[in-house]
Enzyme design. Structure first.
Site, PDB file in Angstrom:
ATOM      1  N   GLU A 157       0.892  -1.170   0.000  1.00 60.67           N
ATOM      2  CA  GLU A 157       0.000   0.000   0.000  1.00 60.67           C
ATOM      3  C   GLU A 157       0.922   1.209   0.000  1.00 60.67           C
ATOM      4  O   GLU A 157       1.587   1.485   1.007  1.00 60.67           O
ATOM      5  CB  GLU A 157      -0.874   0.024   1.268  1.00 60.67           C
ATOM      6  CG  GLU A 157      -1.717  -1.216   1.489  1.00 60.67           C
ATOM      7  CD  GLU A 157      -2.943  -1.273   0.599  1.00 60.67           C
ATOM      8  OE1 GLU A 157      -3.241  -0.269  -0.072  1.00 60.67           O
ATOM      9  OE2 GLU A 157      -3.577  -2.329   0.561  1.00 60.67           O
ATOM     10  N   CYS A 212      -2.153   9.524   1.905  1.00 61.36           N
ATOM     11  CA  CYS A 212      -1.812   8.895   0.628  1.00 61.36           C
ATOM     12  C   CYS A 212      -2.906   9.149  -0.412  1.00 61.36           C
ATOM     13  O   CYS A 212      -2.629   9.216  -1.600  1.00 61.36           O
ATOM     14  CB  CYS A 212      -1.617   7.403   0.829  1.00 61.36           C
ATOM     15  SG  CYS A 212      -2.975   6.656   1.742  1.00 61.36           S
TER      16      CYS A 212
HETATM   17  P1  NAD Z   1       8.427   5.066   4.453  1.00 56.89           P
HETATM   18  O1  NAD Z   1       8.367   4.233   3.232  1.00 56.89           O
HETATM   19  O2  NAD Z   1       9.603   5.929   4.652  1.00 56.89           O
HETATM   20  O3  NAD Z   1       8.344   4.142   5.748  1.00 56.89           O
HETATM   21  C1  NAD Z   1       7.260   3.271   5.972  1.00 56.89           C
HETATM   22  C2  NAD Z   1       7.704   2.138   6.870  1.00 56.89           C
HETATM   23  O4  NAD Z   1       8.628   1.307   6.160  1.00 56.89           O
HETATM   24  C3  NAD Z   1       8.438   2.583   8.128  1.00 56.89           C
HETATM   25  O5  NAD Z   1       8.079   1.715   9.185  1.00 56.89           O
HETATM   26  C4  NAD Z   1       9.908   2.409   7.753  1.00 56.89           C
HETATM   27  O6  NAD Z   1      10.756   2.204   8.845  1.00 56.89           O
HETATM   28  C5  NAD Z   1       9.844   1.173   6.877  1.00 56.89           C
HETATM   29  N1  NAD Z   1      10.892   1.067   5.860  1.00 56.89           N
HETATM   30  C6  NAD Z   1      11.418   2.057   5.103  1.00 56.89           C
HETATM   31  N2  NAD Z   1      12.310   1.550   4.229  1.00 56.89           N
HETATM   32  C7  NAD Z   1      12.324   0.202   4.419  1.00 56.89           C
HETATM   33  C8  NAD Z   1      13.050  -0.878   3.826  1.00 56.89           C
HETATM   34  N3  NAD Z   1      13.921  -0.681   2.842  1.00 56.89           N
HETATM   35  N4  NAD Z   1      12.816  -2.136   4.272  1.00 56.89           N
HETATM   36  C9  NAD Z   1      11.929  -2.356   5.270  1.00 56.89           C
HETATM   37  N5  NAD Z   1      11.229  -1.369   5.885  1.00 56.89           N
HETATM   38  C10 NAD Z   1      11.420  -0.101   5.458  1.00 56.89           C
HETATM   39  O7  NAD Z   1       7.066   5.901   4.471  1.00 56.89           O
HETATM   40  P2  NAD Z   1       6.551   6.956   5.539  1.00 56.89           P
HETATM   41  O8  NAD Z   1       7.270   8.249   5.332  1.00 56.89           O
HETATM   42  O9  NAD Z   1       6.558   6.333   6.894  1.00 56.89           O
HETATM   43  O10 NAD Z   1       5.019   7.107   5.113  1.00 56.89           O
HETATM   44  C11 NAD Z   1       4.578   7.960   4.117  1.00 56.89           C
HETATM   45  C12 NAD Z   1       4.269   7.174   2.851  1.00 56.89           C
HETATM   46  O11 NAD Z   1       3.296   6.185   3.118  1.00 56.89           O
HETATM   47  C13 NAD Z   1       3.668   8.046   1.761  1.00 56.89           C
HETATM   48  O12 NAD Z   1       4.258   7.730   0.533  1.00 56.89           O
HETATM   49  C14 NAD Z   1       2.204   7.649   1.765  1.00 56.89           C
HETATM   50  O13 NAD Z   1       1.545   7.857   0.543  1.00 56.89           O
HETATM   51  C15 NAD Z   1       2.300   6.204   2.104  1.00 56.89           C
HETATM   52  N6  NAD Z   1       1.023   5.706   2.633  1.00 56.89           N
HETATM   53  C16 NAD Z   1       0.279   4.859   1.861  1.00 56.89           C
HETATM   54  C17 NAD Z   1      -0.951   4.396   2.318  1.00 56.89           C
HETATM   55  C18 NAD Z   1      -1.792   3.457   1.503  1.00 56.89           C
HETATM   56  O14 NAD Z   1      -2.657   2.788   2.072  1.00 56.89           O
HETATM   57  N7  NAD Z   1      -1.599   3.353   0.206  1.00 56.89           N
HETATM   58  C19 NAD Z   1      -1.410   4.797   3.571  1.00 56.89           C
HETATM   59  C20 NAD Z   1      -0.631   5.666   4.314  1.00 56.89           C
HETATM   60  C21 NAD Z   1       0.595   6.103   3.840  1.00 56.89           C
END
Ligand code: NAD
Length: 478
Positions: free
Chosen positions: A248, A281
């Site tokens: 997601e 998002c």
């Molecule tokens: P992010 O991708 O930086 O981090 C999300 C999570 O993934 C965190 O827990 C982080 O520690 C972990 N993570 C990051 N890189 C990783 C890797 N290489 N391997 C494993 N884990 C990893 O995102 P964010 O800044 O926390 O959130 C914002 C993003 O989330 C935006 O792009 C937003 O659109 C998206 N989002 C999507 C939805 C949806 O349902 N489509 C809902 C909410 C947020």
């Protein structure tokens, strides 16, 4: 300073094997107010082993028992509303009224909707009336790793944990490093509700902790919500162990405002874009307006942006708070700069903090008009209170511009013409389409297409993400 360093593994709080402190920053002060510890690969392994050990028992529990447990979780969740809202507000900067209402209720709604949808999950059925010895079983996939972001933190944690619990999976949650304390309160809720030891485990940490779960050979599925950047990394890494990956990710929602749209369509669109300080998002961040209404729409959008109040997260009111982190602040600022540099017409907001703020990750509510498809602000997810406006001449042109993105999460249509509503909705390439401001029903599937992801969360679909479809032949007919 709040010091809560323990991880939750096998039903109890325990210190990580190696202490590696991570500060939690209050985005209104830019100062640390809490400290947690980053779990290492060995801690993640201990959590996975606990989940694996209990999986054979938990996966065989009668569905009614799992449903009753989730009902108890909902009771405990309600008792912790103030704790949860206060911590969300502190950790990611949501104004306290927003945290008490939409942020808290979002999580609550998902627990409720899963309880309601659970009875519709068909765990077992015959393939067809003329093949009575063919049985289709939907069974829990195994140990699942759940990786979540911070922006609607309870929504995302509840969507994954409750669905996995109901499916009969055991799990390890790795929440965002920006909102770890909220996840710890969630863990206390599950503990108090009586979730058996090992079924749910929590490892705090950053991307390295998440990566340890993704790489772990004994994790059967990763359910990830976050940026498209991280989703791509996770997909590649998970391929080594051929585990299922449910994604997601980001969005770049288009809001198509036709000439016959409701008179409040522009106002509502700007407010939706700015809600949660633009950190959703599914935010409608690209507003396409029929040319006959465009000039008036630009004036309306400017007025809404100028009237949008910005304030501290602990203050009551309908203002927007800061964005969640320095990284977010810097990214939003650099995209605003790129909009200016690339020739978009800045009609409200702009660079720097709003007047009266010298600290805190506050962003000025910003509107760009005359944005063209090649600009970075038209293509990249900004994740701040920044709206892009574009005029269109024909329906086909509007649809083409809306679809001219690598994302495909939610698009929005504003028109009184019922034929056009259906025609346009069918052609928009996104997992969700919202017409005239009518929100999705509580158990409707949430998820995207293209680089917004491949998963569906919520309702029956959300539970089925955690089930494996199995085919048994030669079943004795009873
Ligand atoms: P992010 O991708 O930086 O981090 C999300 C999570 O993934 C965190 O827990 C982080 O520690 C972990 N993570 C990051 N890189 C990783 C890797 N290489 N391997 C494993 N884990 C990893 O995102 P964010 O800044 O926390 O959130 C914002 C993003 O989330 C935006 O792009 C937003 O659109 C998206 N989002 C999507 C939805 C949806 O349902 N489509 C809902 C909410 C947020």
């Amino acid at each position: 300073m709040i010091e809560k360093r323990d991880l939750y593994i096998d039903g109890r709080w325990s210190a990580p094997l190696v202490r590696c402190d991570m500060p939690v920053i209050d985005p209104t002060t830019e100062l640390p107010f809490a400290v947690v510890t980053r779990a290492g690969a060995d801690d993640a392994d201990a959590a996975v082993r606990a989940a694996r050990r209990v999986f054979p028992v938990w996966s065989q529990t009668p569905p009614a028992l799992r449903r009753d447990l989730v009902v108890r979780i909902l009771e405990e969740f309600d008792k912790r509303q103030i704790d949860l809202a206060t911590m969300i507000s502190r950790e990611m900067g949501a104004p306290i009224d927003l945290a008490m209402t939409r942020q808290f209720r979002g999580g609550r709604k998902h627990i409720e909707q899963f309880i309601a949808a659970f009875d519709d999950v068909e765990f077992e059925r015959k393939l067809a009336p003329d093949t009575p010895q063919d049985l289709i079983l939907k069974q829990p996939i195994g140990v699942v790793g759940l990786i979540t972001p911070w922006n609607w933190t309870l929504n995302q944690i509840a969507l994954k944990c409750i669905a996995a619990l109901l499916a009969g999976c055991t799990m390890v949650l790795k929440p965002s490093e920006i909102t770890p304390q909220t996840a710890m309160i969630w863990t206390e809720i599950l503990h108090d509700a009586g979730v058996p030891a090992g079924v749910f485990n929590l490892v705090n940490g950053d991307a390295t902790t998440g990566a340890a779960l993704v790489e772990h050979p004994d994790v059967d599925l990763i359910s990830f919500t976050g940026s498209t950047r991280a989703g791509i990394e996770i997909t590649k890494s998970a391929a080594e162990t051929v585990k299922r990956v449910v994604l997601e990710m980001g969005g770049k929602g288009a809001n198509l405002i036709f000439a016959d749209a409701d008179e409040n369509a522009v106002r509502d669109g700007v407010e939706d874009c700015f809600a949660n300080s633009g950190q959703s998002c599914n935010a409608p961040t690209r507003m396409f307006v029929a040319r006959s209404r465009y000039r008036e729409a630009v004036d309306q959008a400017r007025a809404v942006a100028v009237a949008t109040k910005v304030g501290a997260s602990h203050m009551s009111g309908d203002h927007i708070g800061p964005v969640a982190s320095k990284e977010q602040f810097d990214k939003v600022q650099s995209l605003i700069q790129s909009g200016i540099d690339q020739g978009a017409r800045l009609i409200a907001g702009g660079l720097g903090r709003p007047d009266g703020f010298s600290t805190g990750y506050y962003v000025r509510p910003t509107v760009f008009a005359d944005v063209t498809p090649d600009m970075d602000i038209a293509r990249r997810e900004i994740f701040g209170p920044v709206l892009c406006m574009v005029p269109f001449d024909t329906e086909d042109e509007a649809i083409a511009m809306a679809n001219d993105t690598r994302f495909g999460l939610t698009n929005y249509i504003q028109t009184a013409d019922t034929d056009r509503q259906i025609r346009v909705a069918r052609q928009l390439r996104s997992g969700m389409v919202e017409i005239n401001g009518v929100a999705r029903g509580p158990a409707a599937p949430f998820g995207g297409m293209r680089q917004s992801g491949n998963g569906r969360e919520g309702g029956v679909w959300g539970i089925e993400e955690f089930l494996e479809v199995r085919s048994i032949s030669g079943w004795t007919v009873v």
